[in-house]
Motif scaffolding. Structure first.
Motif, mmCIF file in Angstrom:
data_model
loop_
_atom_site.group_PDB
_atom_site.id
_atom_site.type_symbol
_atom_site.label_atom_id
_atom_site.label_comp_id
_atom_site.label_asym_id
_atom_site.label_seq_id
_atom_site.Cartn_x
_atom_site.Cartn_y
_atom_site.Cartn_z
ATOM 1 N N GLU A 160 0.868 -1.048 0.038
ATOM 2 C CA GLU A 160 0.172 -0.185 0.031
ATOM 3 C C GLU A 160 0.877 1.296 0.011
ATOM 4 O O GLU A 160 0.570 2.267 -0.722
ATOM 5 N N ALA A 161 1.949 1.178 0.973
ATOM 6 C CA ALA A 161 2.747 2.553 0.944
ATOM 7 C C ALA A 161 3.528 2.304 -0.408
ATOM 8 O O ALA A 161 3.486 3.797 -1.096
ATOM 9 N N GLU A 162 4.029 1.364 -1.182
ATOM 10 C CA GLU A 162 4.638 1.604 -2.468
ATOM 11 C C GLU A 162 3.680 1.999 -3.444
ATOM 12 O O GLU A 162 3.850 2.942 -4.317
ATOM 13 N N GLU A 163 2.248 1.823 -3.594
ATOM 14 C CA GLU A 163 1.444 2.153 -4.298
ATOM 15 C C GLU A 163 1.185 3.735 -4.089
ATOM 16 O O GLU A 163 1.023 4.312 -5.093
ATOM 17 N N ARG A 164 0.975 4.130 -2.884
ATOM 18 C CA ARG A 164 0.855 5.426 -2.576
ATOM 19 C C ARG A 164 2.230 6.372 -3.031
ATOM 20 O O ARG A 164 2.150 7.544 -3.697
ATOM 21 N N PHE A 165 3.193 5.854 -2.894
ATOM 22 C CA PHE A 165 4.472 6.531 -3.355
ATOM 23 C C PHE A 165 4.412 6.795 -4.979
ATOM 24 O O PHE A 165 4.843 7.659 -5.432
#
Length: 96
Positions: free
Chosen positions: A42-47
């Motif tokens: 999820e953090a990777e997608e937000r990045f």
């Protein structure tokens, strides 16, 4: 990637200056960077969303296109602002 408004993605107003955009992007990028969140998809997608938003909004020409046409200005079929022109050899139409 989601189709959230790029301004919302970065948490800035539509009247944000270049400095405000850069500051907002850096804050979000640090928060969601994959190195700081190993294994967090999820953090990777937000990045990725923040990076895409900043890429468009930090360029005056791309920002103007985005403001006028939204995400459609950069989607497949629009030719990245060329409105579908393939850029092939113009003599091809006479050879068919």
């Amino acid at each position: 990637m989601s189709r959230q408004d790029y301004y919302e993605t970065l948490g800035v107003s539509k009247t944000a200056t270049a400095a405000e955009l850069k500051k907002a992007y850096r804050t979000k990028a640090m928060k969601y960077h994959p190195d700081k969140n190993p294994g967090d998809k999820e953090a990777e997608e937000r990045f990725k969303e923040c990076s895409a938003a900043y890429e468009i909004l930090s360029d005056q020409n791309k920002r103007a296109q985005y403001d006028q046409y939204g995400h459609e200005a950069f989607s497949q079929g629009q030719g990245g602002g060329h409105h579908g022109f393939s850029g092939g050899n113009f003599t091809d139409i006479f050879e068919e």
